[in-house]
Design a protein around this motif. Structure first.
Motif, mmCIF file in Angstrom:
data_model
loop_
_atom_site.group_PDB
_atom_site.id
_atom_site.type_symbol
_atom_site.label_atom_id
_atom_site.label_comp_id
_atom_site.label_asym_id
_atom_site.label_seq_id
_atom_site.Cartn_x
_atom_site.Cartn_y
_atom_site.Cartn_z
ATOM 1 N N LYS A 158 7.525 -3.400 41.656
ATOM 2 C CA LYS A 158 8.048 -3.038 42.965
ATOM 3 C C LYS A 158 7.036 -2.211 43.761
ATOM 4 N N ALA A 177 12.415 -10.974 40.550
ATOM 5 C CA ALA A 177 13.743 -10.578 41.035
ATOM 6 C C ALA A 177 14.712 -11.753 41.001
ATOM 7 N N ARG A 189 15.665 -12.344 37.268
ATOM 8 C CA ARG A 189 16.627 -11.334 36.791
ATOM 9 C C ARG A 189 18.013 -11.569 37.385
ATOM 10 N N SER A 238 9.309 -3.935 35.758
ATOM 11 C CA SER A 238 9.776 -4.296 37.099
ATOM 12 C C SER A 238 9.608 -3.136 38.075
ATOM 13 N N CYS A 247 6.810 -9.832 43.229
ATOM 14 C CA CYS A 247 8.096 -9.354 42.727
ATOM 15 C C CYS A 247 9.225 -10.337 42.967
ATOM 16 N N ARG A 248 9.060 -11.193 43.943
ATOM 17 C CA ARG A 248 10.142 -12.088 44.337
ATOM 18 C C ARG A 248 10.579 -12.987 43.189
ATOM 19 N N ASN A 260 18.730 -5.664 44.479
ATOM 20 C CA ASN A 260 17.275 -5.566 44.314
ATOM 21 C C ASN A 260 16.569 -6.830 44.787
ATOM 22 N N LEU A 261 17.215 -7.978 44.659
ATOM 23 C CA LEU A 261 16.613 -9.224 45.118
ATOM 24 C C LEU A 261 16.647 -9.333 46.634
ATOM 25 N N SER A 267 21.269 -6.189 40.564
ATOM 26 C CA SER A 267 20.147 -7.134 40.605
ATOM 27 C C SER A 267 20.183 -7.965 41.885
#
Length: 182
Positions: free
Chosen positions: A79, A90, A93, A75, A86-87, A165-166, A162
C-alpha cells in the motif's frame, strides 16, 4: 486511520481463526457411547456427512485466515508503494475473502440442516431421533454450530474490510479508474 483498519482486520481474523478451530475441534472430537438393549452404540460426527464436511471446511478456512494474517505485513508494504501493483493483490484478497465467507456459511447451513434431521427424526425414512439417546452429543454439536455462525459473522466483517481496501484504490468520479497519485 490505516493502522486502525489493519488492527481491526487482524483482530477479526484472530477471532475467526479461534472460532473456526473451536468449531472443528468441537465437532471432530464429539462422540458419545450408550448401551441400548444390551448393544453398545456410538454416535460420532463421522455418522453425519455434513459434519465431516464442516470439519474440513472450518479447518481450511482457519488455515486460510492464518495465511492472510501472516501476509498482512506484505500488503501493508504494498500500500505504500504504487497503487497499480496493489490492485491485483487487493482483488485477489477480496475474491478469496468472499469465497471463504460463502463456503463457511454454506457448510454451517448444511450441517445445521443435517443436525435438525437428527433432532426431529424422519418417520418416512425410518430415521430415529438421536438427541433423545445422545443428549451430550447433540448439545456439543449445537454449540459448535453456534461458534461456526459467529465465525461466519466475523468473516463477513473481514470481507467488508477487504472490499473497502479494494474499492478505495479507485476514483469515486471515474468508474473503475485508479486514483491518481497524490
Amino acid at each position: 486511520m490505516e493502522m486502525g483498519i489493519q488492527k481491526t482486520e487482524a483482530l477479526l481474523r484472530l477471532t475467526a481463526i479461534s472460532l473456526l478451530v473451536l468449531t472443528a475441534c468441537l465437532v471432530g472430537f464429539d462422540s458419545q457411547r450408550k448401551v441400548i438393549f444390551y448393544i453398545d452404540k456410538k454416535a460420532s460426527f463421522k455418522d453425519l456427512r455434513a459434519l465431516v464436511g464442516l470439519v474440513y471446511i472450518t479447518s481450511l478456512a482457519a488455515a486460510y485466515n492464518l495465511v492472510q494474517l501472516s501476509c498482512s505485513s506484505f500488503s501493508a508494504r504494498c500500500k505504500r508503494s504504487s497503487l497499480q501493483s496493489c490492485r491485483y493483490l487487493a482483488w485477489l484478497r477480496f475474491i478469496l475473502d468472499q469465497a471463504a465467507v460463502y463456503v463457511v456459511f454454506a457448510g454451517n447451513l448444511a450441517a445445521t440442516q443435517h443436525a435438525l434431521l437428527v433432532v426431529t427424526g424422519e418417520d418416512e425414512f425410518q430415521w430415529l431421533k438421536w438427541c433423545n439417546k445422545y443428549t451430550r452429543f447433540c448439545v456439543q454439536i449445537g454449540g459448535s454450530l453456534l461458534c461456526g455462525f459467529v465465525a461466519s459473522l466475523a468473516m463477513i466483517f473481514i470481507a467488508s474490510i477487504s472490499a473497502f481496501n479494494l474499492f478505495r484504490l479507485y476514483s469515486p468520479t471515474h468508474f473503475m479508474r485508479l486514483k491518481p497519485k497524490s
